[in-house]
Design a protein around this motif. Structure first.
Motif, PDB file in Angstrom:
ATOM      1  N   ILE A  26       0.845  -1.208   0.000  1.00  0.00           N
ATOM      2  CA  ILE A  26       0.000   0.000   0.000  1.00  0.00           C
ATOM      3  C   ILE A  26       0.876   1.251   0.000  1.00  0.00           C
ATOM      4  CG2 ILE A  26      -1.794   1.283   1.243  1.00  0.00           C
ATOM      5  CD1 ILE A  26      -2.560  -1.299   2.649  1.00  0.00           C
ATOM      6  N   TYR A  27       0.466   2.219  -0.774  1.00  0.00           N
ATOM      7  CA  TYR A  27       1.168   3.508  -0.773  1.00  0.00           C
ATOM      8  C   TYR A  27       0.154   4.622  -0.526  1.00  0.00           C
ATOM      9  CZ  TYR A  27       4.109   7.401  -2.258  1.00  0.00           C
ATOM     10  OH  TYR A  27       4.827   8.564  -2.295  1.00  0.00           O
ATOM     11  N   THR A  28       0.513   5.527   0.369  1.00  0.00           N
ATOM     12  CA  THR A  28      -0.348   6.669   0.690  1.00  0.00           C
ATOM     13  C   THR A  28       0.400   7.956   0.384  1.00  0.00           C
ATOM     14  OG1 THR A  28      -1.489   5.460   2.452  1.00  0.00           O
ATOM     15  CG2 THR A  28      -1.507   7.858   2.613  1.00  0.00           C
ATOM     16  N   CYS A  29      -0.202   8.826  -0.424  1.00  0.00           N
ATOM     17  CA  CYS A  29       0.409  10.132  -0.686  1.00  0.00           C
ATOM     18  C   CYS A  29       0.335  10.952   0.595  1.00  0.00           C
ATOM     19  CB  CYS A  29      -0.344  10.862  -1.794  1.00  0.00           C
ATOM     20  SG  CYS A  29      -0.057  10.112  -3.403  1.00  0.00           S
ATOM     21  N   GLY A  30       1.496  11.369   1.056  1.00  0.00           N
ATOM     22  CA  GLY A  30       1.560  12.067   2.336  1.00  0.00           C
ATOM     23  C   GLY A  30       1.545  13.577   2.187  1.00  0.00           C
ATOM     24  N   GLU A 221       8.206  11.893  -7.185  1.00  0.00           N
ATOM     25  CA  GLU A 221       8.657  11.208  -5.964  1.00  0.00           C
ATOM     26  C   GLU A 221       7.798   9.983  -5.662  1.00  0.00           C
ATOM     27  OE1 GLU A 221       7.679  14.800  -3.624  1.00  0.00           O
ATOM     28  OE2 GLU A 221       6.791  13.420  -2.177  1.00  0.00           O
ATOM     29  N   CYS A 222       6.487  10.076  -5.923  1.00  0.00           N
ATOM     30  CA  CYS A 222       5.615   8.951  -5.570  1.00  0.00           C
ATOM     31  C   CYS A 222       5.925   7.742  -6.462  1.00  0.00           C
ATOM     32  CB  CYS A 222       4.149   9.350  -5.675  1.00  0.00           C
ATOM     33  SG  CYS A 222       3.713  10.628  -4.478  1.00  0.00           S
ATOM     34  N   ALA A 223       6.091   8.006  -7.776  1.00  0.00           N
ATOM     35  CA  ALA A 223       6.416   6.900  -8.691  1.00  0.00           C
ATOM     36  C   ALA A 223       7.765   6.277  -8.308  1.00  0.00           C
ATOM     37  CB  ALA A 223       6.450   7.417 -10.128  1.00  0.00           C
ATOM     38  N   ILE A 236      -2.671  -1.300  -3.378  1.00  0.00           N
ATOM     39  CA  ILE A 236      -3.600  -0.193  -3.088  1.00  0.00           C
ATOM     40  C   ILE A 236      -2.845   1.129  -3.037  1.00  0.00           C
ATOM     41  CG2 ILE A 236      -5.260   0.747  -1.418  1.00  0.00           C
ATOM     42  CD1 ILE A 236      -5.734  -2.111  -0.407  1.00  0.00           C
ATOM     43  N   HIS A 237      -3.383   2.110  -3.725  1.00  0.00           N
ATOM     44  CA  HIS A 237      -2.809   3.458  -3.696  1.00  0.00           C
ATOM     45  C   HIS A 237      -3.908   4.382  -3.190  1.00  0.00           C
ATOM     46  CE1 HIS A 237      -0.811   7.091  -4.782  1.00  0.00           C
ATOM     47  NE2 HIS A 237       0.086   6.532  -5.574  1.00  0.00           N
ATOM     48  N   THR A 238      -3.574   5.249  -2.228  1.00  0.00           N
ATOM     49  CA  THR A 238      -4.619   6.097  -1.642  1.00  0.00           C
ATOM     50  C   THR A 238      -4.271   7.581  -1.716  1.00  0.00           C
ATOM     51  OG1 THR A 238      -3.671   6.141   0.590  1.00  0.00           O
ATOM     52  CG2 THR A 238      -5.094   4.290   0.077  1.00  0.00           C
ATOM     53  N   ILE A 246      -4.840  15.166 -11.651  1.00  0.00           N
ATOM     54  CA  ILE A 246      -3.479  15.594 -11.978  1.00  0.00           C
ATOM     55  C   ILE A 246      -2.421  14.718 -11.312  1.00  0.00           C
ATOM     56  CG2 ILE A 246      -1.799  17.494 -11.794  1.00  0.00           C
ATOM     57  CD1 ILE A 246      -4.070  19.380 -12.409  1.00  0.00           C
ATOM     58  N   HIS A 247      -2.379  14.745  -9.988  1.00  0.00           N
ATOM     59  CA  HIS A 247      -1.277  14.067  -9.307  1.00  0.00           C
ATOM     60  C   HIS A 247      -1.247  12.564  -9.611  1.00  0.00           C
ATOM     61  CE1 HIS A 247       1.840  13.276  -6.508  1.00  0.00           C
ATOM     62  NE2 HIS A 247       1.074  12.630  -5.665  1.00  0.00           N
ATOM     63  N   HIS A 248      -2.352  11.899  -9.421  1.00  0.00           N
ATOM     64  CA  HIS A 248      -2.336  10.446  -9.642  1.00  0.00           C
ATOM     65  C   HIS A 248      -2.283  10.097 -11.122  1.00  0.00           C
ATOM     66  CE1 HIS A 248      -3.866   9.530  -5.324  1.00  0.00           C
ATOM     67  NE2 HIS A 248      -2.598   9.869  -5.381  1.00  0.00           N
ATOM     68  N   THR A 249      -2.957  10.887 -11.927  1.00  0.00           N
ATOM     69  CA  THR A 249      -2.898  10.683 -13.377  1.00  0.00           C
ATOM     70  C   THR A 249      -1.440  10.776 -13.845  1.00  0.00           C
ATOM     71  OG1 THR A 249      -5.138  11.432 -13.797  1.00  0.00           O
ATOM     72  CG2 THR A 249      -3.552  11.788 -15.573  1.00  0.00           C
ATOM     73  N   ASN A 250      -0.712  11.737 -13.300  1.00  0.00           N
ATOM     74  CA  ASN A 250       0.679  11.922 -13.719  1.00  0.00           C
ATOM     75  C   ASN A 250       1.620  10.883 -13.125  1.00  0.00           C
ATOM     76  OD1 ASN A 250      -0.285  14.000 -15.217  1.00  0.00           O
ATOM     77  ND2 ASN A 250       0.535  15.637 -13.936  1.00  0.00           N
ATOM     78  N   GLU A 251       1.326  10.433 -11.908  1.00  0.00           N
ATOM     79  CA  GLU A 251       2.124   9.331 -11.336  1.00  0.00           C
ATOM     80  C   GLU A 251       2.010   8.096 -12.240  1.00  0.00           C
ATOM     81  OE1 GLU A 251       1.364   8.057  -7.312  1.00  0.00           O
ATOM     82  OE2 GLU A 251       1.208  10.102  -6.593  1.00  0.00           O
ATOM     83  N   ILE A 252       0.774   7.830 -12.687  1.00  0.00           N
ATOM     84  CA  ILE A 252       0.519   6.649 -13.535  1.00  0.00           C
ATOM     85  C   ILE A 252       1.311   6.787 -14.843  1.00  0.00           C
ATOM     86  CG2 ILE A 252      -1.266   5.496 -14.938  1.00  0.00           C
ATOM     87  CD1 ILE A 252      -3.263   6.223 -12.640  1.00  0.00           C
TER      88      ILE A 252
END
Ligand code: AMP
Ligand code: ZN
Length: 449
Positions: A26-30, A221-223, A236-238, A246-252
């Protein structure tokens, strides 16, 4: 077969969770650590804590990584505006490094005051710069980037699935591109994976890449952390719902561009809260921290009770009246634990399984709370409830000491002898310990005040 059903943003459906291996990754954006978290920011960590605890109660092994964004990214979601850490340093009159250190410590204190299950790893973005650079190199090798004056950008037209996750209207985005749209960008949705620092520009955090000083774009950083600490695709990504477009779309996109992999199987997003019907904002003076709630007589646990009394996907409106309700509910639960110390309460044997079933149903904590309100529960049930929600119910409700029990007995004897002076004296002594005594048909019963 897992019992957990969750709403997956990727499919826009409730799905039965299927882990990919022995350990649920699991990864959580902090948080961006440039200011103190407000109570809206903290809701996410409370909901994801419940998710982790639910998985643990279901018998899974969990490995969760939570990042701390200590590299300043820009105030706007686009690649413009002021750098958040620089802004914090100016405000506090210190360096960006001190700002990061200070607010990481405050965040970790909030985290532990809220009794949140610690992640396996707190990942600081500045510890992953080397990995960020390698990722940009890979994206470039794979033909996903182009360089312009202010940075290296991801060419979103090269990634066919770019718009899928957030169902972005790319044509609309093109038509609505702002006048100040960076004209060197090939597409309105392209974003910086690496930003260059202009000569003379004040930016304390800087690393050399491509022969110039610069720093990673926000999403990278998240990727990178997921790649290094967990290995994609994770289970799971939260994050918050604002992260979807934006943020998650770009991480993907970055994960696909660098490694050719998808990033996560299940994506969970929590909704925003309002306060007295308004957005949380400085100008409205409603940016409350846990410390502000404390000053008004509410503990972190009272706030956690308030958060968990609603659903993570719902829009919630916070008022101090509703927080008072959550506080009273918690006191009521603690007094039911006190009752368990005083008499043998036989819980319904399936009481806890019903509660666990409710949270397994897309984390329906409000339904779980309603079951708790209405069921006869034993001390064993309460221990499991405490473990599932992390509400410190038992720790804050110890059984009273032998001396206190004998004081209660002495008070009863005094009352029988009509020695009201002594019984009142004992009542006052008990009140100092936050204990009240109620006289019932079955004798005196104590409660927490
Ligand atoms: P900010 O520092 O304001 O960008 O907030 C950081 C993160 O906290 C955001 O990306 C959101 O996911 C979350 N957040 C901000 N405001 C709220 C709110 N009112 N309710 C719930 N979450 C919020
Ligand atoms: Zn992230």
């Amino acid at each position: 077969m897992s019992n957990l059903k969750i709403y997956n943003t990727a499919s826009r459906k409730i799905e039965t969770f299927k882990p990919s291996g022995d350990v649920v990754k699991i990864y959580t954006c902090g948080p961006t650590v440039y200011s103190e978290a407000h109570i809206g920011n903290l809701t996410a960590y409370i909901y994801w804590d419940l998710m982790v605890r639910t998985l643990l109660a279901d018998g899974f092994n969990v490995k969760r990584v939570l990042n701390l964004t200590d590299v300043g990214h820009l105030v706007s979601d686009g690649d413009e505006g002021e750098d958040k850490l620089e802004k914090g340093a100016k405000r506090d009159g210190t360096s960006v490094w001190d700002v990061a250190e200070k607010y990481i410590n405050i965040f970790k204190k909030d985290y532990s005051d809220l009794e949140l299950y610690p992640p396996a790893k707190w990942a600081r973005a500045t510890d992953y710069i080397e990995g960020d650079i390698q990722a940009v190199n890979k994206m470039t090798e794979n033909g996903f980037t182009y360089e312009i004056e202010d940075g290296v950008y991801f060419d979103t037209s090269k990634f066919d699935g770019y718009a899928d996750f957030a169902k972005i209207d790319l044509e609309g985005l093109k038509a609505g591109a702002r006048v100040d749209f960076n004209s060197e960008k090939r597409n309105a949705s392209d974003f910086a994976v690496w930003k260059f620092i202009k000569p003379g520009e004040k930016h304390a955090m800087r690393w050399d890449y491509l022969g110039r000083p610069g720093y990673p774009g926000w999403h990278l950083e998240c990727a990178t952390i997921i790649h290094e600490e967990l290995g994609e695709p994770i289970d799971i990504h939260t994050g918050g719902i604002d992260h979807i477009p934006i943020h998650h779309t770009n991480e993907i996109a970055e994960c696909y561009g660098a490694y050719g992999h998808s990033l996560a199987k299940y994506w969970l997003h929590c909704n925003f809260i309002t306060i007295d019907g308004e957005k949380i904002s400085k100008s409205l003076g409603n940016v409350y921290s846990l410390g502000d709630l404390n000053e008004r007589g509410f503990s972190a646990m009272d706030y956690k009770m308030w958060v968990l009394s609603g659903h993570y996907q719902g829009t919630r409106n916070f008022t101090f009246e509703s927080l008072e309700g959550a506080k009273n509910r918690r006191l009521n639960w603690r007094n039911r634990i006190a009752e368990c110390y005083q008499s043998e309460i036989v819980g319904g044997t399936d009481a806890f399984s019903e509660i666990l079933a409710a949270v397994n149903n897309n984390m329906n904590s409000s339904e779980a709370f309603a079951i708790i309100d209405n069921k006869n529960l034993s001390l064993e049930d309460w221990k499991k409830i405490d473990e599932l929600f992390g509400l410190r119910l038992i720790a804050d409700t110890p059984d009273i000491s032998e001396e206190t029990y004998s004081l209660i007995r002495e008070r009863e004897e005094a009352r029988l002898k009509k020695d009201y002076a002594r019984s009142d004296e004992i009542r006052d002594l008990l009140a100092k310990q936050n204990i009240a005594v109620k006289d019932t048909a079955n004798g005196a019963v104590w409660q927490y005040l």
